[in-house]
Enzyme design. Structure first.
Site, PDB file in Angstrom:
ATOM      1  N   HIS A  32      18.330  45.331  35.512  1.00 30.75           N
ATOM      2  CA  HIS A  32      19.385  46.312  35.232  1.00 30.75           C
ATOM      3  C   HIS A  32      20.399  45.793  34.201  1.00 30.75           C
ATOM      4  O   HIS A  32      21.254  46.556  33.736  1.00 30.75           O
ATOM      5  CB  HIS A  32      20.084  46.750  36.523  1.00 30.75           C
ATOM      6  CG  HIS A  32      21.110  45.797  37.052  1.00 30.75           C
ATOM      7  ND1 HIS A  32      20.860  44.936  38.097  1.00 30.75           N
ATOM      8  CD2 HIS A  32      22.400  45.565  36.684  1.00 30.75           C
ATOM      9  CE1 HIS A  32      21.942  44.230  38.354  1.00 30.75           C
ATOM     10  NE2 HIS A  32      22.899  44.590  37.504  1.00 30.75           N
TER      11      HIS A  32
ATOM     12  N   ASP B 194      14.057  44.892  40.584  1.00 31.18           N
ATOM     13  CA  ASP B 194      15.143  44.614  39.636  1.00 31.18           C
ATOM     14  C   ASP B 194      15.060  43.161  39.173  1.00 31.18           C
ATOM     15  O   ASP B 194      15.863  42.310  39.564  1.00 31.18           O
ATOM     16  CB  ASP B 194      16.493  44.898  40.312  1.00 31.18           C
ATOM     17  CG  ASP B 194      17.657  44.841  39.333  1.00 31.18           C
ATOM     18  OD1 ASP B 194      17.412  44.738  38.119  1.00 31.18           O
ATOM     19  OD2 ASP B 194      18.806  44.904  39.799  1.00 31.18           O
TER      20      ASP B 194
ATOM     21  N   GLY C 261      29.354  41.377  37.163  1.00 31.35           N
ATOM     22  CA  GLY C 261      29.354  40.207  36.291  1.00 31.35           C
ATOM     23  C   GLY C 261      28.481  39.100  36.825  1.00 31.35           C
ATOM     24  O   GLY C 261      28.056  38.210  36.088  1.00 31.35           O
TER      25      GLY C 261
ATOM     26  N   SER D  73      25.616  39.862  38.281  1.00 32.63           N
ATOM     27  CA  SER D  73      24.264  40.425  38.212  1.00 32.63           C
ATOM     28  C   SER D  73      23.300  39.493  37.478  1.00 32.63           C
ATOM     29  O   SER D  73      23.640  38.923  36.440  1.00 32.63           O
ATOM     30  CB  SER D  73      24.286  41.768  37.491  1.00 32.63           C
ATOM     31  OG  SER D  73      24.876  42.750  38.292  1.00 32.63           O
ATOM     32  N   GLY D  74      22.101  39.368  38.033  1.00 34.17           N
ATOM     33  CA  GLY D  74      21.071  38.537  37.420  1.00 34.17           C
ATOM     34  C   GLY D  74      21.141  37.091  37.815  1.00 34.17           C
ATOM     35  O   GLY D  74      20.208  36.322  37.590  1.00 34.17           O
TER      36      GLY D  74
END
Length: 597
Positions: free
Chosen positions: A81, A129, A224, A226-227
């Site tokens: 995402h 994701d 922030g 994310s990942g």
């Protein structure tokens, strides 16, 4: 010894020395998950320098937008995402950073040459994701830059397992990190998927997700982050269990954060990274899985065969596990009674190939991550993302407590004249049970006349209202004028369109072998009412199968005589010949020293 010979031996000795120094690099297991500077986000604290050496900051135009984790010298794992496009222009990966602002003497910046978003990523449901980034060039490992280990496909993370999340995201809903924007860390426990489904709404949490957080709230990942990685420590190694994906706000009570479950993607990750593959390790939870007792409205009951405890043992640092043998059907003991209805586990390799939720063809599990079927099934739709595979299923309608549904990431068709077959690569390796097992493939065996064999499959209108899998007993017969090494013939049985792609299977030496991929007979063949059915033998496709699948699984009866090692459920660890390799070269170097003295 003359000078020419002496020179030759010296050159050979130097080569041997270089070979010894250049150790094999089949994966990152030797170096992953070790944070030399780690002695022991929302609600968290500043992470000391070098605590999380795999943590990366993804930036565009110098601005941080997502996190990620280094998984080998040239690849980063992050969330799908984070990217609306696979255009990598302006994208940089920052490694070894502690702060987003100010001086970072240990930091390295790399550009990205490839963005690979998981083909089944669903932006609406957040399923799958996950994303891979290829760096422009390999990075040098230091105390501040090194890869994390990844959770192997047979890992278990029970409720309560301690995990850590790191990142430069907000410290609260709408609250940005203060200057100099230090890397933050927070410790949160795993929340089981059943509980997480009840908290977030039944159906929102899939098997491809893992959750973590406090029921009281106060600690979580946030925008922030994310990942970025969610990691747990076992046997001195840090293993990444999740990739920060989504959540309801940040750190709210009874809304744990949701992460992509890394262990579901071992096959996909290794299919994208052909060399120097990441180090996958099995994380094993001990004690009781309390999540199994969780119930709420709409949540399906727990299958009765789900194990609730595991034995507490010292976990090794590699992922070696019990070898997987093909052709074993533990529930098959009474199958030869003549009934046309199969029972649960009778044919544990059977797969239902589905498009848009409807059964189209049969198939068989032939490797830990691959299903075999008929190429004709995909004549109108060879697009992998349109297909799913259901394993462990007995009925097309009704309850199937032992089944597992997996996405298809790739479809490979053989390309020969006449009949063709297909290999479907699955998005993850299913857990093998009494109801899900691989079948052995015919690689040139003899199927003598009179040998009893079976076929199985699903077709509309058979098996009652629940459309239970049907099974058909037949025998190998002489093909007559059409005899050839590429053909096998049987007595006639009631083969229909929905059976196409399924197996003709025969038991030999205690293991089941697939001799044929079934093809539904044409209408003209049905009109002829032949007394013999002729099929193309699976051994005809040996070259294609070996190229597509690699080493085929071995039957249990061959474990003492076969020359090829059985495939294990999860990869990892150095091959045994490494020790022989080192010993041989030490002897060579000892001899060399005599030459140079």
């Amino acid at each position: 010894m003359d000078l020419t010979a002496m020179a030759f031996y010296k050159v050979m000795c130097l080569a041997a020395g270089l070979m010894l120094l250049t150790q094999e690099s089949e994966s990152q297991l030797d170096v992953c998950g070790q944070a030399a500077l780690n002695t022991r986000i929302v609600g968290g604290q500043v992470a000391p320098d070098g605590s999380w050496p795999w943590q990366v900051s993804l930036q565009t135009s110098g601005s941080h937008f997502c996190g990620g984790s280094l998984i080998n010298s040239q690849w980063v794992l992050t969330a799908a995402h984070c990217f609306k496009t696979t255009d990598q222009s302006g994208l940089s990966v920052n490694l070894g950073r502690q702060t987003l602002q100010g001086s970072n003497p240990n930091a390295v910046s790399q550009t990205v040459t490839q963005i690979i978003i998981h083909p089944n990523y669903n932006s609406k449901t957040n399923d799958n994701d996950i994303c891979l980034l290829r760096l422009e060039s390999p990075v040098t490992f230091t105390s501040y830059i090194s890869p994390v280990c990844l959770a192997a496909s047979n890992s278990t993370f029970y409720s309560g397992v301690n995990s850590w999340v790191s990142g430069w995201g907000n410290t609260g809903e709408g609250v940005s990190l203060p200057f100099p924007q230090n890397l933050m860390e927070v410790e949160v426990p795993v929340v089981g998927n059943r509980q997480c489904n009840c908290d977030n709404g039944v159906g929102t949490i899939t098997d491809n997700m893992i959750c973590a957080g406090l029921s009281a709230g106060g600690k979580d990942s946030c925008q922030g982050d994310s990942g970025g990685p969610m990691v747990s420590k076992q046997s001195g190694r840090w293993i990444q269990a999740g990739v920060v994906s989504f959540g309801e706000g940040c750190a709210r009570p009874n809304f744990p954060g949701v992460y992509a479950r890394v262990s579901q993607y071992q096959t996909w990750i290794n299919s994208q990274i052909s060399s120097n593959q990441p180090g996958f390790m099995t994380f094993t939870s001990t004690g009781t899985n309390s999540d199994l007792s969780v119930t709420c409205k709409g949540l399906p009951p727990v299958p009765t065969t789900t194990p609730t405890t595991t034995t507490t043992t010292t976990t090794p640092t590699t992922t070696t596990s019990k070898p997987v043998f093909c052709g074993q059907a533990p529930k098959n003991s009474g199958i030869l009674g003549g009934t046309s209805m199969a029972t649960a586990g009778s044919w544990p390799w059977m797969a239902s190939l589905q498009k848009n939720g409807s059964h189209v063809c049969g198939g068989t599990l032939v490797a830990l991550d691959s299903v075999l079927s008929n190429a004709d099934c995909f004549s109108s739709s060879p697009v992998a993302s349109e297909w799913t595979v259901v394993l462990g299923r007995l009925k097309l309608n009704g309850s199937n407590p032992f089944e597992v549904t997996l996405n298809v990431t790739n479809i490979t068709l053989s390309n020969t004249t006449g009949t063709n077959i297909a290999i479907l690569r699955l998005s993850a390796q299913p857990t093998l049970t009494d109801y899900i097992q691989p079948i052995c493939l015919d690689n040139g065996r003899t199927f003598a006349e009179g040998l009893a064999c079976w076929a199985a499959g699903w077709s509309p209108g058979r098996g009652g209202a629940e459309e239970v899998m049907q099974q058909f007993n037949t025998s190998v017969v002489n093909c007559g004028n059409s005899s050839s090494s590429e053909s096998i013939c049987t007595d006639v049985f009631a083969l229909q369109q929905g059976d196409s792609g399924g197996p003709l299977m025969c038991k030999q030496s205690g293991s089941w072998f697939q001799a044929v991929v079934l093809t539904a007979p044409s209408s003209s063949a049905r009109r002829r009412r032949s007394s013999v059915m002729t099929f193309t033998r699976l051994s005809t496709f040996d070259a294609f199968l070996t190229k597509t699948l690699g080493t085929l699984l071995s039957p249990a009866s061959n474990t003492t005589t076969t020359t090829s090692s059985p495939v294990s459920q999860s990869s990892g660890g150095r091959p045994a010949h490494s020790f022989i390799f080192v010993f041989f070269h030490l002897l060579s170097l000892a001899f060399c020293l005599q030459l140079f003295l």
